[in-house]
Write a protein that holds these residues in place. Structure first.
Motif, PDB file in Angstrom:
ATOM      1  N   ALA A 117       8.349  -3.255  13.243  1.00 31.69           N
ATOM      2  CA  ALA A 117       9.102  -4.187  12.171  1.00 31.69           C
ATOM      3  C   ALA A 117       8.293  -4.365  10.996  1.00 31.69           C
ATOM      4  CB  ALA A 117       9.121  -5.462  12.918  1.00 31.69           C
ATOM      5  N   LEU A 118       6.911  -4.414  10.950  1.00 30.30           N
ATOM      6  CA  LEU A 118       6.129  -4.536   9.793  1.00 30.30           C
ATOM      7  C   LEU A 118       6.174  -3.195   8.974  1.00 30.30           C
ATOM      8  CD1 LEU A 118       3.139  -6.731  10.919  1.00 30.30           C
ATOM      9  CD2 LEU A 118       5.612  -7.302  10.368  1.00 30.30           C
ATOM     10  N   ILE A 119       5.943  -1.900   9.728  1.00 31.84           N
ATOM     11  CA  ILE A 119       6.045  -0.712   9.039  1.00 31.84           C
ATOM     12  C   ILE A 119       7.245  -0.609   8.505  1.00 31.84           C
ATOM     13  CG2 ILE A 119       6.152   1.970   9.739  1.00 31.84           C
ATOM     14  CD1 ILE A 119       4.236   1.414  11.802  1.00 31.84           C
ATOM     15  N   ARG A 120       8.547  -0.872   8.872  1.00 31.04           N
ATOM     16  CA  ARG A 120       9.797  -1.002   8.239  1.00 31.04           C
ATOM     17  C   ARG A 120       9.750  -1.667   6.950  1.00 31.04           C
ATOM     18  NH1 ARG A 120      15.727  -1.625  10.617  1.00 31.04           N
ATOM     19  NH2 ARG A 120      16.812  -1.688   8.517  1.00 31.04           N
ATOM     20  N   VAL A 121       9.075  -3.074   6.876  1.00 39.17           N
ATOM     21  CA  VAL A 121       9.155  -3.817   5.852  1.00 39.17           C
ATOM     22  C   VAL A 121       8.561  -3.194   4.759  1.00 39.17           C
ATOM     23  CG1 VAL A 121       8.424  -6.026   4.747  1.00 39.17           C
ATOM     24  CG2 VAL A 121       9.511  -6.057   6.929  1.00 39.17           C
ATOM     25  N   ARG A 122       7.403  -2.569   5.164  1.00 40.64           N
ATOM     26  CA  ARG A 122       6.496  -1.963   3.899  1.00 40.64           C
ATOM     27  C   ARG A 122       7.053  -0.576   3.459  1.00 40.64           C
ATOM     28  NH1 ARG A 122       2.799  -2.264  -0.026  1.00 40.64           N
ATOM     29  NH2 ARG A 122       1.431  -0.441  -0.109  1.00 40.64           N
ATOM     30  N   SER A 123       7.714   0.113   4.462  1.00 39.24           N
ATOM     31  CA  SER A 123       8.472   1.391   3.901  1.00 39.24           C
ATOM     32  C   SER A 123       9.613   1.126   2.986  1.00 39.24           C
ATOM     33  CB  SER A 123       8.781   2.008   5.042  1.00 39.24           C
ATOM     34  OG  SER A 123       7.713   2.466   6.022  1.00 39.24           O
ATOM     35  N   GLU A 124      10.304   0.216   3.384  1.00 41.61           N
ATOM     36  CA  GLU A 124      11.498  -0.156   2.647  1.00 41.61           C
ATOM     37  C   GLU A 124      11.219  -0.748   1.253  1.00 41.61           C
ATOM     38  OE1 GLU A 124      15.083  -1.224   5.857  1.00 41.61           O
ATOM     39  OE2 GLU A 124      13.706  -2.804   5.180  1.00 41.61           O
ATOM     40  N   TYR A 125      10.009  -1.445   1.284  1.00 36.85           N
ATOM     41  CA  TYR A 125       9.541  -1.825  -0.293  1.00 36.85           C
ATOM     42  C   TYR A 125       9.258  -0.632  -1.027  1.00 36.85           C
ATOM     43  CZ  TYR A 125       6.102  -3.395  -3.798  1.00 36.85           C
ATOM     44  OH  TYR A 125       5.785  -3.477  -5.130  1.00 36.85           O
ATOM     45  N   LEU A 126       8.456   0.027  -0.410  1.00 36.57           N
ATOM     46  CA  LEU A 126       8.125   1.482  -1.055  1.00 36.57           C
ATOM     47  C   LEU A 126       9.447   2.289  -1.620  1.00 36.57           C
ATOM     48  CD1 LEU A 126       5.089   2.473   1.009  1.00 36.57           C
ATOM     49  CD2 LEU A 126       4.855   1.452  -1.342  1.00 36.57           C
ATOM     50  N   ASP A 128      12.322   1.195  -2.118  1.00 38.11           N
ATOM     51  CA  ASP A 128      13.038   0.537  -3.197  1.00 38.11           C
ATOM     52  C   ASP A 128      12.466   0.440  -4.499  1.00 38.11           C
ATOM     53  OD1 ASP A 128      15.007  -0.016  -0.982  1.00 38.11           O
ATOM     54  OD2 ASP A 128      14.375  -1.981  -0.811  1.00 38.11           O
ATOM     55  N   ASN A 129      11.225   0.652  -4.651  1.00 40.04           N
ATOM     56  CA  ASN A 129      10.451   0.585  -5.677  1.00 40.04           C
ATOM     57  C   ASN A 129       9.887   2.102  -6.246  1.00 40.04           C
ATOM     58  OD1 ASN A 129       9.524  -2.447  -6.664  1.00 40.04           O
ATOM     59  ND2 ASN A 129       9.709  -2.291  -4.432  1.00 40.04           N
ATOM     60  N   ASN A 130      10.801   3.093  -5.792  1.00 41.54           N
ATOM     61  CA  ASN A 130      10.472   4.438  -6.221  1.00 41.54           C
ATOM     62  C   ASN A 130       9.172   4.856  -5.864  1.00 41.54           C
ATOM     63  OD1 ASN A 130      11.644   6.738  -7.368  1.00 41.54           O
ATOM     64  ND2 ASN A 130      10.660   6.214  -9.347  1.00 41.54           N
ATOM     65  N   ARG A 131       8.627   4.593  -4.740  1.00 42.29           N
ATOM     66  CA  ARG A 131       7.329   4.978  -4.340  1.00 42.29           C
ATOM     67  C   ARG A 131       7.235   5.707  -2.953  1.00 42.29           C
ATOM     68  NH1 ARG A 131       3.321   0.012  -4.598  1.00 42.29           N
ATOM     69  NH2 ARG A 131       1.777   1.591  -3.556  1.00 42.29           N
ATOM     70  N   LYS A 132       8.408   6.424  -2.959  1.00 43.57           N
ATOM     71  CA  LYS A 132       8.944   7.106  -1.580  1.00 43.57           C
ATOM     72  C   LYS A 132       7.617   8.030  -1.095  1.00 43.57           C
ATOM     73  CE  LYS A 132      13.701   7.049  -2.504  1.00 43.57           C
ATOM     74  NZ  LYS A 132      13.553   6.527  -3.856  1.00 43.57           N
ATOM     75  N   ASP A 133       6.836   8.691  -2.078  1.00 40.40           N
ATOM     76  CA  ASP A 133       5.853   9.556  -1.505  1.00 40.40           C
ATOM     77  C   ASP A 133       4.578   8.884  -1.107  1.00 40.40           C
ATOM     78  OD1 ASP A 133       7.188  11.783  -2.507  1.00 40.40           O
ATOM     79  OD2 ASP A 133       6.287  12.157  -4.412  1.00 40.40           O
ATOM     80  N   ASP A 134       4.440   7.612  -1.131  1.00 38.18           N
ATOM     81  CA  ASP A 134       3.576   6.657  -0.653  1.00 38.18           C
ATOM     82  C   ASP A 134       3.768   6.440   0.777  1.00 38.18           C
ATOM     83  OD1 ASP A 134       2.013   6.705  -2.919  1.00 38.18           O
ATOM     84  OD2 ASP A 134       2.866   4.846  -3.587  1.00 38.18           O
ATOM     85  N   ILE A 135       4.910   6.600   1.365  1.00 38.63           N
ATOM     86  CA  ILE A 135       5.152   6.363   2.686  1.00 38.63           C
ATOM     87  C   ILE A 135       4.909   7.421   3.828  1.00 38.63           C
ATOM     88  CG2 ILE A 135       7.371   6.077   4.077  1.00 38.63           C
ATOM     89  CD1 ILE A 135       8.868   5.164   1.899  1.00 38.63           C
ATOM     90  N   GLY A 136       3.923   6.921   4.403  1.00 40.46           N
ATOM     91  CA  GLY A 136       3.328   7.757   5.644  1.00 40.46           C
ATOM     92  C   GLY A 136       2.167   7.003   6.430  1.00 40.46           C
ATOM     93  N   PHE A 137       2.423   7.199   7.438  1.00 34.82           N
ATOM     94  CA  PHE A 137       1.459   6.498   8.681  1.00 34.82           C
ATOM     95  C   PHE A 137       0.862   7.519   9.511  1.00 34.82           C
ATOM     96  CE2 PHE A 137       5.054   3.923   7.118  1.00 34.82           C
ATOM     97  CZ  PHE A 137       4.421   2.851   6.854  1.00 34.82           C
ATOM     98  N   ASN A 138      -0.173   6.970  10.294  1.00 34.16           N
ATOM     99  CA  ASN A 138      -0.807   7.780  11.302  1.00 34.16           C
ATOM    100  C   ASN A 138      -0.146   7.584  12.489  1.00 34.16           C
ATOM    101  OD1 ASN A 138      -2.670   8.774   9.338  1.00 34.16           O
ATOM    102  ND2 ASN A 138      -4.671   7.815  10.270  1.00 34.16           N
ATOM    103  N   PHE A 139      -0.131   8.682  13.485  1.00 35.52           N
ATOM    104  CA  PHE A 139       0.250   8.516  14.901  1.00 35.52           C
ATOM    105  C   PHE A 139      -1.179   7.747  15.622  1.00 35.52           C
ATOM    106  CE2 PHE A 139       3.264  12.443  14.733  1.00 35.52           C
ATOM    107  CZ  PHE A 139       4.237  11.699  14.209  1.00 35.52           C
ATOM    108  N   THR A 140      -0.637   7.391  16.740  1.00 38.45           N
ATOM    109  CA  THR A 140      -2.073   6.919  17.668  1.00 38.45           C
ATOM    110  C   THR A 140      -2.849   8.147  17.804  1.00 38.45           C
ATOM    111  OG1 THR A 140      -0.503   5.128  18.577  1.00 38.45           O
ATOM    112  CG2 THR A 140      -2.580   5.636  19.714  1.00 38.45           C
ATOM    113  N   SER A 141      -2.651   9.184  17.556  1.00 44.69           N
ATOM    114  CA  SER A 141      -3.687  10.223  17.948  1.00 44.69           C
ATOM    115  C   SER A 141      -4.373  10.593  16.654  1.00 44.69           C
ATOM    116  CB  SER A 141      -2.696  11.585  17.956  1.00 44.69           C
ATOM    117  OG  SER A 141      -1.815  11.930  16.964  1.00 44.69           O
ATOM    118  N   GLY A 142      -4.263   9.869  15.437  1.00 42.45           N
ATOM    119  CA  GLY A 142      -4.634  10.025  14.410  1.00 42.45           C
ATOM    120  C   GLY A 142      -4.117  11.051  13.383  1.00 42.45           C
TER     121      GLY A 142
END
Length: 289
Positions: A117-126, A128-142
């Protein structure tokens, strides 16, 4: 002699029962006090900022318009009294720990749990603010999985802890595909990956809106700061919201331990912090990059 033993046993049991009843009464009394109507709420208001009043002697900490902090503080809420609903449309069993439900859809697939849920909130902010290239997260594997590469058609091939990314899909930068990307992140990321990936906040006095109280693990839990006030002594209080497991409505939580300031929280590092129906045994904090 036998009667004496029986009488002694009866008195012992009675004494034990009396000892047990007293704490139950005290606990019920404390819980009732914690759930009394809150005087810091504007029940007709539909944003986090307007729903919750500032405690006497405090003022809201200023943040720039358009910042992530401003975005969270002004997040839309559903009508006061809205219940927490699970992903399968059933009511969550605990409805006494929140004072607002955020206007965030809950996918029927059950994947959007606490960290998601928090990943979603952060991603939607990015997004909506034209920062799509900043959207990315690590898997649990790293392994890092970005929206940019996903949109270009790259998909993970997962074998145990080994992950490789291959171009197996057509390029697609649509919002619909963005949510498919988030479902992938929900599957392979969580509190443990966020804890390992994100910068740690060692000084609790440096906490700000958008920072997260986290217990990384399986299971773990995570909540996000969504408002912040400060008094003349530099003492701060914070509002918190959370998703949960099972996947359910994202909600603004009460402070059940300190009803005199609820829903505001005092936050310190390394201490026990009860949040709604979860207790962080030794508080740690992280921040999105």
């Amino acid at each position: 002699m036998r009667k004496f033993l029986i009488l002694t046993l009866i008195l012992t049991i009675a004494g034990f029962m009396m000892f047990q009843i007293k704490p139950v009464k005290n606990t019920a009394k404390s819980l009732t006090a914690a759930l009394e109507p809150l005087n810091l709420l504007n029940k007709d208001s539909l944003t986090i900022k307007s729903r919750v009043n500032v405690p006497k002697g405090y003022k809201r900490v200023d943040y720039a318009k358009g910042s992530f902090q401003d975005y969270l503080r002004n997040y839309k809420l559903k009508a006061f009294g809205t219940k927490i609903i699970n992903y399968d449309d059933s009511e969550y069993y605990w409805q006494l720990g929140h004072i607002g439900v955020l206007d965030i859809p809950v996918p029927k697939n059950g994947l959007q749990q606490c960290a998601d849920a928090l990943i979603r909130v952060r991603s939607e902010y990015l997004w909506d603010n034209n920062r799509k290239d900043d959207i990315g997260f690590n898997f649990t594997s790293g392994h890092y999985c970005s929206w940019k590469k996903y949109a270009e058609g790259y998909r993970p091939k997962i074998k145990g802890n080994q992950v490789t990314f291959l171009k197996t899909a057509s390029e697609n930068h649509s919002k619909e595909n963005f949510y498919k990307y988030l479902n992938l992140i929900y599957m392979y990321s969580g509190t443990l990956s966020l804890y390992n990936e994100l910068p740690k906040i060692e000084n609790a006095k440096a906490l700000k809106i958008g920072d997260m109280l986290i217990k990384g693990g399986s299971p773990g839990h995570i909540v996000m700061i969504c408002d912040e006030v400060e008094n003349s002594k530099g003492e701060k209080l914070y509002l918190l919201f959370q998703g949960n497991t099972p996947a359910q409505s994202v909600h603004l939580v009460k402070n059940l331990e300190h009803s005199n300031i609820s829903p505001w929280y005092q936050l310190k590092k390394g201490v026990r912090i009860p949040v709604s129906n979860y207790t962080f045994g030794s508080s740690k904090f992280v921040r999105f990059k």
